[in-house]
Design a protein around this motif. Sequence first.
Motif, PDB file in Angstrom:
ATOM      1  N   THR A   1       9.639  -4.795  10.769  1.00 18.99           N
ATOM      2  CA  THR A   1       9.893  -3.881   9.659  1.00 18.99           C
ATOM      3  C   THR A   1       9.578  -4.640   8.371  1.00 18.99           C
ATOM      4  N   HIS A   2       9.437  -3.902   7.296  1.00 19.30           N
ATOM      5  CA  HIS A   2       9.337  -4.578   6.004  1.00 19.30           C
ATOM      6  C   HIS A   2      10.743  -4.702   5.403  1.00 19.30           C
ATOM      7  N   TYR A   3      11.453  -3.599   5.383  1.00 16.54           N
ATOM      8  CA  TYR A   3      12.833  -3.615   4.868  1.00 16.54           C
ATOM      9  C   TYR A   3      13.745  -4.311   5.875  1.00 16.54           C
TER      10      TYR A   3
ATOM     11  N   ALA B   1       5.473 -12.526   5.815  1.00  9.43           N
ATOM     12  CA  ALA B   1       5.506 -11.233   5.120  1.00  9.43           C
ATOM     13  C   ALA B   1       5.309 -11.491   3.634  1.00  9.43           C
ATOM     14  N   ASP B   2       5.131 -10.407   2.879  1.00  8.71           N
ATOM     15  CA  ASP B   2       5.049 -10.524   1.420  1.00  8.71           C
ATOM     16  C   ASP B   2       3.935 -11.473   0.983  1.00  8.71           C
ATOM     17  N   LEU B   3       2.739 -11.187   1.510  1.00  7.96           N
ATOM     18  CA  LEU B   3       1.573 -11.965   1.101  1.00  7.96           C
ATOM     19  C   LEU B   3       1.192 -11.612  -0.340  1.00  7.96           C
TER      20      LEU B   3
ATOM     21  N   GLY C   1      10.542  -8.633   5.922  1.00  8.63           N
ATOM     22  CA  GLY C   1      10.277  -9.333   4.666  1.00  8.63           C
ATOM     23  C   GLY C   1      11.049  -8.658   3.550  1.00  8.63           C
ATOM     24  N   HIS C   2      10.400  -8.454   2.394  1.00  7.99           N
ATOM     25  CA  HIS C   2      10.907  -7.678   1.255  1.00  7.99           C
ATOM     26  C   HIS C   2      11.928  -8.431   0.413  1.00  7.99           C
ATOM     27  N   ALA C   3      12.832  -9.179   1.045  1.00  9.12           N
ATOM     28  CA  ALA C   3      13.850  -9.922   0.285  1.00  9.12           C
ATOM     29  C   ALA C   3      13.303 -11.324   0.039  1.00  9.12           C
TER      30      ALA C   3
ATOM     31  N   GLY D   1       4.607  -6.722   6.180  1.00 15.27           N
ATOM     32  CA  GLY D   1       4.512  -5.877   5.000  1.00 15.27           C
ATOM     33  C   GLY D   1       4.368  -6.559   3.652  1.00 15.27           C
ATOM     34  N   ASP D   2       4.105  -5.733   2.629  1.00 17.43           N
ATOM     35  CA  ASP D   2       3.673  -6.204   1.310  1.00 17.43           C
ATOM     36  C   ASP D   2       2.475  -7.126   1.495  1.00 17.43           C
ATOM     37  N   LEU D   3       1.484  -6.594   2.163  1.00 19.36           N
ATOM     38  CA  LEU D   3       0.267  -7.350   2.425  1.00 19.36           C
ATOM     39  C   LEU D   3      -0.553  -7.404   1.133  1.00 19.36           C
TER      40      LEU D   3
ATOM     41  N   GLY E   1       4.271  -2.614   3.655  1.00 18.80           N
ATOM     42  CA  GLY E   1       5.475  -2.691   2.827  1.00 18.80           C
ATOM     43  C   GLY E   1       5.400  -1.699   1.688  1.00 18.80           C
ATOM     44  N   ASN E   2       6.431  -1.696   0.855  1.00 18.61           N
ATOM     45  CA  ASN E   2       6.454  -0.749  -0.257  1.00 18.61           C
ATOM     46  C   ASN E   2       5.294  -0.988  -1.219  1.00 18.61           C
ATOM     47  N   HIS E   3       4.918  -2.239  -1.444  1.00 18.89           N
ATOM     48  CA  HIS E   3       3.798  -2.517  -2.356  1.00 18.89           C
ATOM     49  C   HIS E   3       2.480  -1.963  -1.821  1.00 18.89           C
ATOM     50  N   ASP E   4       2.330  -1.911  -0.507  1.00 12.80           N
ATOM     51  CA  ASP E   4       1.094  -1.373   0.072  1.00 12.80           C
ATOM     52  C   ASP E   4       0.964   0.129  -0.185  1.00 12.80           C
TER      53      ASP E   4
HETATM   54 FE   FE2 Z   1       8.646  -5.232  -0.545  1.00 12.09          FE
END
Ligand code: FE2
Length: 268
Positions: free
Chosen positions: A163-165, A10-12, A203-205, A40-42, A70-73
């Motif tokens: 999930t991302h979160y 995650a978090d690429l 991911g995310h953390a 997420g956060d691809l 993710g949120n960044h996406d």
């Molecule tokens: Fe994130």
Amino acid sequence: MSTVRIAAAADLHCRLDSQGKFRRALGPAADEADVLVLSGDLCDTGQIAEAEILAEDLHEVRIPKVAVLGNHDHECDKAAEIVKILSHAGVHVLQGESWVFDKRVGFAGVKGFAGGFEDATLQSWGESAIKTFVLESVNQALALEMALTKLDVSGFKTKVALTHYAPVRATVIGEKPEIFAFLGCSRLAEVLDKTGVTVAFHGHAHRGSLRGQTPRGVPVYNVAMPLLRAELNDRRYQVITIDAPAHGDRAWQPSTPKPPVPEVPSPS
Ligand SMILES: [Fe+2]
Ligand SMILES: [Fe+2]
């Protein structure tokens, strides 16, 4: 009993200067795993050009791929376009949907949302802004539950949640405690437990912890790439092997016996 190997990351945070980076980082997963999970956060800032660069790389990773955003996406409000671009590269992007790998493993995914954990979970009370915030967290959990329930109805016993979160507090430990509530929400864990998920990834953390579990023992993996690199000797993905009987095996049939129908006493 057969197994499925899941490579997860995650978090690429793919950027405009990331050409080739993820082909190199994730390409070897095709030899080590059967399916690639991306939690997420691809993209780094949610730009279409970032998604195009990532799609070009992921197209070269020759195994089935399943992802959530993710949120960044979402940063540039181009999520729909990003999903389309990644889909063309063969990535199944789940936004409350499910996808089945090899007729054996059901994947369900949502982005998830913040809200906090356990008895510190934010509740819907007071100002309408707080209620709107909590509603998003509830809606994301409900979407995940619906997707997992569909897999249940189809008889799938091996279910993987993306999930991302974070769904649990354990895998965000390492971040500042002051931001735990913004990194995930226990409402997601309640769904994992309720639907009997086999394993969950998020991911995310970026500075969290690698592994935790829900109250009922569902294993939860934080596969944020910066965390994997820091904790696993610069690895870009984590490979988890799960048992996954072929669809149609007895183990795939609903295992909960129906309660016996009480006998109606005949009139005396
Ligand atoms: Fe994130
Ligand atoms: Fe991130």
